[in-house]
Design an enzyme around this catalytic site. Structure first.
Site, PDB file in Angstrom:
ATOM      1  N   LYS A  96       2.723   6.724 -10.777  1.00 33.58           N
ATOM      2  CA  LYS A  96       3.194   5.610 -10.604  1.00 33.58           C
ATOM      3  C   LYS A  96       2.223   4.399 -10.215  1.00 33.58           C
ATOM      4  CE  LYS A  96       6.307   7.020  -8.261  1.00 33.58           C
ATOM      5  NZ  LYS A  96       5.978   8.665  -8.015  1.00 33.58           N
ATOM      6  N   HIS A 133      -5.257   5.208  -0.312  1.00 30.73           N
ATOM      7  CA  HIS A 133      -4.754   4.368  -0.612  1.00 30.73           C
ATOM      8  C   HIS A 133      -4.886   2.654  -0.589  1.00 30.73           C
ATOM      9  CE1 HIS A 133      -1.278   5.330  -3.521  1.00 30.73           C
ATOM     10  NE2 HIS A 133      -1.184   5.711  -2.383  1.00 30.73           N
TER      11      HIS A 133
END
Length: 190
Positions: free
Chosen positions: A17, A53
């Protein structure tokens, strides 16, 4: 008034995603890349994921806003033409449900609190649509099984399901990621 294109992306854990959402926006030729992160480093695994991230985004010129709760607080930082990725709705909901836990009054147990947060969220997303060029919202498909859950888990499951439906209703695109492949449920393929 021109409103942002809204893309809702959901899927299971590690379905691709976030990477897909990032590619959608980094492939654009104009606009400031804004990453709204809802994660909180509550344990070592989450700390590692957040650090990874951050490192990944650093190389792609993302401007990151750490906003685990109260999404409306990002509004003053957004500019016309921004390309915004919010990752993710499910983490935000968990954070909001347990706001006040330290004081013994978590939102999930306070009458009307969760509904107020849902309404504020939908209002904030609509305000974002009036400012930015594109808005991509990432969420997780969780707890799809028909098992018996505890009260708080059931509240979470029902709330996230309702929010998904409400957001998809006004989104231009609704995409489900499965094994790294986008399945388009609403709008044209991107």
């Amino acid at each position: 008034m021109v409103q942002a294109t809204v893309t809702f992306i959901s899927g299971g854990a590690r379905s691709g995603k976030s990477a897909y959402a990032e590619r959608l926006l980094t492939n654009q030729t104009a606009g400031r890349l804004i990453y709204i992160a809802s994660g909180v480093a509550a344990d070592e695994e989450m700390k590692h994921r957040i650090d990874q991230h951050r490192e990944d985004r650093r190389h792609a010129n993302w401007h990151t806003i750490e906003q685990p709760k109260h999404l409306h607080k990002v509004l003053p930082f957004l500019k016309p033409g921004d390309l915004v990725l919010w990752d993710c709705l499910t983490t935000w909901l968990a954070n909001e449900m347990y706001e006040g836990y330290e004081e013994g009054t978590p939102c999930v147990h306070s009458s009307g609190c969760l509904e107020q947060k849902q309404n504020q969220l939908l209002h904030t997303i609509k305000q974002m649509k009036e400012i930015v060029s594109q808005l991509v919202i990432v969420s997780n498909e969780v707890l799809d099984d028909w098992q018996q859950y505890g009260e708080e888990t059931e509240i979470y499951r029902q709330t996230i399901g309702i929010l998904h439906q409400q957001i998809v209703e006004f989104a231009n695109h609704a995409i489900e990621m499965d094994h790294g492949l986008p399945i388009v449920w609403k709008g044209e393929s991107l």
